[in-house]
Design a protein around this motif. Structure first.
Motif, mmCIF file in Angstrom:
data_model
loop_
_atom_site.group_PDB
_atom_site.id
_atom_site.type_symbol
_atom_site.label_atom_id
_atom_site.label_comp_id
_atom_site.label_asym_id
_atom_site.label_seq_id
_atom_site.Cartn_x
_atom_site.Cartn_y
_atom_site.Cartn_z
ATOM 1 N N VAL A 116 0.869 -1.172 0.000
ATOM 2 C CA VAL A 116 0.000 0.000 0.000
ATOM 3 C C VAL A 116 0.905 1.221 0.000
ATOM 4 N N ASN A 117 0.622 2.129 -0.914
ATOM 5 C CA ASN A 117 1.447 3.316 -1.108
ATOM 6 C C ASN A 117 0.593 4.561 -0.917
ATOM 7 N N ALA A 118 1.159 5.551 -0.268
ATOM 8 C CA ALA A 118 0.442 6.800 -0.033
ATOM 9 C C ALA A 118 1.221 7.943 -0.664
ATOM 10 N N CYS A 119 0.542 8.701 -1.510
ATOM 11 C CA CYS A 119 1.098 9.901 -2.140
ATOM 12 C C CYS A 119 0.555 11.083 -1.337
ATOM 13 N N ILE A 120 1.449 11.823 -0.676
ATOM 14 C CA ILE A 120 1.017 12.812 0.305
ATOM 15 C C ILE A 120 1.616 14.178 -0.003
ATOM 16 N N ALA A 121 0.754 15.184 -0.070
ATOM 17 C CA ALA A 121 1.231 16.563 -0.218
ATOM 18 C C ALA A 121 1.999 16.921 1.053
ATOM 19 N N TYR A 122 3.125 17.607 0.872
ATOM 20 C CA TYR A 122 4.016 17.856 2.004
ATOM 21 C C TYR A 122 4.540 19.281 1.939
ATOM 22 N N PRO A 123 4.378 20.033 3.018
ATOM 23 C CA PRO A 123 4.823 21.430 2.989
ATOM 24 C C PRO A 123 6.319 21.562 3.212
ATOM 25 N N GLN A 124 6.913 22.529 2.536
ATOM 26 C CA GLN A 124 8.311 22.853 2.836
ATOM 27 C C GLN A 124 8.366 23.519 4.205
ATOM 28 N N ALA A 125 7.347 24.309 4.507
ATOM 29 C CA ALA A 125 7.126 24.891 5.832
ATOM 30 C C ALA A 125 5.621 24.829 6.060
ATOM 31 N N GLU A 126 5.202 24.382 7.232
ATOM 32 C CA GLU A 126 3.766 24.269 7.488
ATOM 33 C C GLU A 126 3.104 25.632 7.318
ATOM 34 N N ASP A 127 1.883 25.613 6.777
ATOM 35 C CA ASP A 127 1.142 26.857 6.582
ATOM 36 C C ASP A 127 -0.335 26.595 6.830
ATOM 37 N N GLU A 128 -1.170 27.585 6.552
ATOM 38 C CA GLU A 128 -2.601 27.448 6.843
ATOM 39 C C GLU A 128 -3.307 26.441 5.938
ATOM 40 N N TYR A 129 -2.647 26.002 4.856
ATOM 41 C CA TYR A 129 -3.272 25.073 3.911
ATOM 42 C C TYR A 129 -2.771 23.635 4.033
ATOM 43 N N LEU A 130 -1.622 23.460 4.700
ATOM 44 C CA LEU A 130 -1.028 22.120 4.730
ATOM 45 C C LEU A 130 -0.075 21.972 5.912
ATOM 46 N N THR A 131 -0.275 20.883 6.656
ATOM 47 C CA THR A 131 0.623 20.532 7.760
ATOM 48 C C THR A 131 1.279 19.187 7.430
ATOM 49 N N LYS A 132 2.068 18.696 8.347
ATOM 50 C CA LYS A 132 2.717 17.395 8.169
ATOM 51 C C LYS A 132 1.900 16.277 8.830
ATOM 52 N N ASP A 133 0.666 16.577 9.229
ATOM 53 C CA ASP A 133 -0.166 15.610 9.948
ATOM 54 C C ASP A 133 -0.383 14.305 9.192
ATOM 55 N N SER A 134 -0.558 14.364 7.881
ATOM 56 C CA SER A 134 -0.815 13.141 7.123
ATOM 57 C C SER A 134 0.387 12.203 7.170
ATOM 58 N N VAL A 135 1.577 12.752 7.065
ATOM 59 C CA VAL A 135 2.787 11.923 7.158
ATOM 60 C C VAL A 135 2.869 11.292 8.551
#
Length: 189
Positions: A116-135
């Motif tokens: 099972v593979n997960a393709c996850i959007a990842y921020p260079q620096a966390e911002d209001e649109y994306l955190t590292k929570d999914s990872v």
């Protein structure tokens, strides 16, 4: 109480309501435009032709969903899938995501899926649109980091990385049996 069940096309409106917020308010998905109900019903139907598409139901309402798609279309990749999961933003950190993935993996193992593979959007620096929570969520479930594609997704006037994570859920053999398409599977509990 939350129950996990197979989603149907009739669930498209509720599921799309969850997904639309992710499209409009986050960089978790790189999709820009909310699909129509008809298109979304087609996505559910197409997935169920080969793989599970699950819904978490809580108090009579869909609170999250998870499904898989082919990792790649060529036959050599049949034992690998790409996972997707979305939980209602009001239900995050309630255990629904873990329950969805556990049931998804249970079914995938019965199908003969190994990776099972997960393709996850990842921020260079966390911002209001994306955190590292999914990872972090995937790490807790036993996924490991495989690689990073840098600045490959553009949304909300900024660039985001994309990472791949993987988890093995079955034994890799020399004479690997064919996978069982989801509609032909007799589900075990």
């Amino acid at each position: 109480m939350t129950t996990i069940r197979v989603a149907t096309e009739a669930d498209a409106e509720e599921i799309l309501a969850i997904y639309a917020k992710y499209i409009e308010q986050t960089a978790i998905t790189f999709e820009y435009v909310v699909p129509s109900i008809e298109e979304f019903r087609g996505r559910i139907r197409h997935t169920l032709e080969r793989f599970p598409y699950l819904a978490a139901e809580k108090d009579g309402k869909i609170a999250g969903y998870a499904y898989v798609s082919p990792f790649k279309e060529r036959a050599a990749y049949d034992w690998s899938v790409e996972t997707s999961i979305y939980v209602d933003m009001e239900q995050k950190r309630s255990g629904i995501g873990r329950r969805l993935y556990e049931e998804l993996e249970n079914i995938l193992k019965q199908q003969g899926i190994l990776n099972v593979n997960a393709c996850i959007a990842y921020p260079q620096a966390e911002d209001e649109y994306l955190t590292k929570d999914s990872v972090l969520f995937h790490e807790k479930l036993g996924y490991t980091m495989v690689g990073t594609f840098h600045q490959c997704g553009y949304k909300f006037h900024r660039w985001y990385d994309m990472v791949w994570m993987e988890k093995f859920i079955g034994e890799h053999r020399e004479n690997q049996p064919d996978i069982i398409p989801f509609p032909k599977l007799k589900l075990e509990k």
